[in-house]
Design an enzyme around this catalytic site. Structure first.
Site, PDB file in Angstrom:
ATOM      1  N   ASP A  17       0.855  -1.179   0.000  1.00 15.65           N
ATOM      2  CA  ASP A  17       0.000   0.000   0.000  1.00 15.65           C
ATOM      3  C   ASP A  17       0.890   1.227   0.000  1.00 15.65           C
ATOM      4  O   ASP A  17       2.072   1.142   0.334  1.00 15.65           O
ATOM      5  CB  ASP A  17      -0.934   0.010   1.210  1.00 15.65           C
ATOM      6  CG  ASP A  17      -2.214   0.804   0.973  1.00 15.65           C
ATOM      7  OD1 ASP A  17      -2.350   1.458  -0.075  1.00 15.65           O
ATOM      8  OD2 ASP A  17      -3.098   0.763   1.855  1.00 15.65           O
ATOM      9  N   ASP A  18       0.323   2.363  -0.384  1.00 12.87           N
ATOM     10  CA  ASP A  18       1.108   3.591  -0.392  1.00 12.87           C
ATOM     11  C   ASP A  18       1.362   4.098   1.020  1.00 12.87           C
ATOM     12  O   ASP A  18       2.439   4.581   1.338  1.00 12.87           O
ATOM     13  CB  ASP A  18       0.428   4.670  -1.244  1.00 12.87           C
ATOM     14  CG  ASP A  18      -0.993   4.999  -0.819  1.00 12.87           C
ATOM     15  OD1 ASP A  18      -1.561   4.314   0.056  1.00 12.87           O
ATOM     16  OD2 ASP A  18      -1.572   5.952  -1.397  1.00 12.87           O
TER      17      ASP A  18
ATOM     18  N   ASP B  53      -2.117   4.580   7.720  1.00  3.54           N
ATOM     19  CA  ASP B  53      -2.493   5.766   8.484  1.00  3.54           C
ATOM     20  C   ASP B  53      -2.934   5.345   9.882  1.00  3.54           C
ATOM     21  O   ASP B  53      -2.108   5.139  10.763  1.00  3.54           O
ATOM     22  CB  ASP B  53      -3.597   6.512   7.720  1.00  3.54           C
ATOM     23  CG  ASP B  53      -3.885   7.904   8.257  1.00  3.54           C
ATOM     24  OD1 ASP B  53      -3.716   8.118   9.470  1.00  3.54           O
ATOM     25  OD2 ASP B  53      -4.290   8.774   7.491  1.00  3.54           O
TER      26      ASP B  53
END
Length: 174
Positions: free
Chosen positions: A108-109, A112
Site C-alpha cells: 500500500d502507499d 495511516d
C-alpha cells in the site's frame, strides 16, 4: 488528532507533505531494496487504489508477475469514512498464499490509522506487509516501510497533484 478527522483545506495545507512522481518512484525503489531479502514472494497484493502504483514498481523490481488486488474504500476525497471491502482476494492468490498469506507481499502507499491494514492483515496473517509511508498509529501493522510521517501530516501523492505556482514559504520572500 481524532481517529476520523475531517481536515479543512487550511488544516491539510498546514501539515502538507507533497510527494512528486520522482520522489515517489525513488521511495518505491528504496522499499524494494529493503524487501529484496524478505522474499521470495509468490504474488503481490495491492490495496487499492493507493497501492496500485507502488505494487507495479515493486513487482517490476522484484520480478513478480502475479498481482492481485484487495479493494477497500476508506477515503472519500479528503474525508475518512466507514471501511468497505469492495473486492476480496481471488481464489488463485489465496491458493498461492496457502490460505494464510505465506509468501505473499501486501503493498500500500500509506498506513495511516491502521484500520485498512487490520482488515487485510486479518485476511492474510502470514503475508509480508509493506508500505511506502507510515504514520505512528498504523506503523505496528506493517513489516516494512520507508518514511514515517507524523499522524497529523496529510500526504499529497503525485496522482493527487497538478502543476501550479507555489508561493514561497516565507511571505515576502518571492
Amino acid at each position: 488528532m481524532a481517529d476520523h478527522p475531517e481536515l479543512s483545506a487550511e488544516e491539510r495545507a498546514g501539515k502538507a507533505f507533497p510527494v512528486s512522481w520522482d520522489q515517489f518512484h525513488r521511495d518505491c525503489r528504496a522499499l524494494t531494496w529493503r524487501l529484496n531479502s524478505a522474499g521470495p514472494f509468490h504474488a503481490i497484493i495491492a490495496i487499492t487504489r493507493g497501492g496500485l502504483v507502488p505494487a507495479a514498481i515493486v513487482a517490476r523490481e522484484l520480478g513478480v508477475r502475479v498481482i492481485d488486488t484487495v479493494c477497500i474504500a476508506s477515503y472519500e476525497h479528503n474525508k475518512r469514512g466507514e471501511l468497505q471491502v469492495l473486492k476480496g482476494l481471488s481464489a488463485d492468490a489465496l491458493k498461492l498464499g496457502g490460505g494464510d498469506g505465506k509468501g505473499l507481499l501486501i503493498i500500500d502507499d500509506l498506513v495511516d490509522t491502521g484500520k485498512t491494514a487490520r482488515i487485510v492483515r486479518d485476511m492474510l496473517p502470514k503475508a509480508h506487509f509493506a508500505t511506502v509511508y507510515a504514520k505512528p498509529m498504523g506503523r505496528p501493522l506493517v513489516d516494512t516501510y520507508i518514511t514515517e510521517v507524523s499522524q497529523d501530516t496529510w500526504i499529497f501523492f503525485p496522482w493527487d497533484l497538478g502543476l501550479s505556482f507555489q508561493p514561497p514559504m516565507r511571505e515576502g520572500a518571492g
